[in-house]
Scaffold this motif. Structure first.
Motif, mmCIF file in Angstrom:
data_model
loop_
_atom_site.group_PDB
_atom_site.id
_atom_site.type_symbol
_atom_site.label_atom_id
_atom_site.label_comp_id
_atom_site.label_asym_id
_atom_site.label_seq_id
_atom_site.Cartn_x
_atom_site.Cartn_y
_atom_site.Cartn_z
ATOM 1 N N SER A 77 0.845 -1.191 0.000
ATOM 2 C CA SER A 77 0.000 0.000 0.000
ATOM 3 C C SER A 77 0.877 1.237 0.000
ATOM 4 N N VAL A 78 0.300 2.335 -0.476
ATOM 5 C CA VAL A 78 0.999 3.610 -0.521
ATOM 6 C C VAL A 78 0.287 4.565 0.426
ATOM 7 N N GLU A 79 1.039 5.157 1.324
ATOM 8 C CA GLU A 79 0.485 6.122 2.276
ATOM 9 C C GLU A 79 0.013 7.347 1.490
ATOM 10 N N ALA A 80 -1.268 7.662 1.636
ATOM 11 C CA ALA A 80 -1.845 8.716 0.807
ATOM 12 C C ALA A 80 -2.334 9.912 1.606
ATOM 13 N N GLN A 81 -1.923 10.053 2.835
ATOM 14 C CA GLN A 81 -2.476 11.105 3.682
ATOM 15 C C GLN A 81 -1.486 12.228 3.998
ATOM 16 N N LEU A 82 -0.413 12.351 3.279
ATOM 17 C CA LEU A 82 0.596 13.342 3.643
ATOM 18 C C LEU A 82 0.028 14.750 3.771
ATOM 19 N N ASN A 83 -0.907 15.104 2.911
ATOM 20 C CA ASN A 83 -1.484 16.448 2.974
ATOM 21 C C ASN A 83 -2.370 16.647 4.198
#
Length: 169
Positions: free
Chosen positions: A34-40
């Motif tokens: 999975s790719v972490e998608a919450q950086l923003n």
């Protein structure tokens, strides 16, 4: 092996995010990637916020804890890692999510020598967090194929990345 990809860029359609998406298609079990998608959504680190972290921070830490390998793929901004990536590392300093965690650091930049200074910065931070790093990889846009709105790994790049991942098994 459960693998978490973290892009150092906050651009969800940026090349580092696309690189991680391409990587997810070549690993042994893509369902465990999975790719972490919450950086923003991660607020700026502060000691006051440590007492009651917001949900995106709690989710990030849980994702890191569940991963057997974290692959960090970052561009280079001003001869350093991007602030968003540094922010994530700071959130995990006191709580120790990266302590002894298997981490594969990757820089992915347009061309040499870009990425070298970001790698040095990233390695210093990961060493301070006491991560388990078996290797690190500097990659450039010439190491991939850009197709429409996606990216594919060239055979040599694919082989090198899979060999690097195998070091953690």
């Amino acid at each position: 092996m459960r693998i978490l990809g973290i892009s150092g860029s906050t651009q969800e359609q940026g090349t580092n995010h696309k690189f991680l998406q391409a990587l997810g298609t070549i690993v042994e079990d893509p369902t465990n990637f999975s790719v972490e998608a919450q950086l923003n959504q991660i607020p700026l680190f502060s000691l006051k916020r440590l007492e009651n972290p917001q949900k995106p921070i709690q989710q990030l830490k849980e994702n890191i804890n569940q991963a057997q390998l974290v692959i960090i793929c970052t561009p280079e901004y001003l001869h350093n890692i991007p602030a968003a990536l540094k922010n994530i590392l700071e959130w995990c300093t006191a709580s120790g999510e990266f302590y002894q965690k298997n981490v594969l650091p990757i820089t992915f930049t347009p061309k040499e020598p870009r990425g070298n200074m970001a790698m040095c910065s990233l390695l210093q931070s990961l060493k301070a967090l006491k991560c388990n790093m078996q290797t690190n990889v500097n990659l450039y846009h010439d190491d991939v194929l850009f197709k429409n709105d996606s990216l594919q790994l060239k055979p040599d790049t694919k082989e090198m990345i899979l060999a690097s991942i195998d070091l953690y098994q």
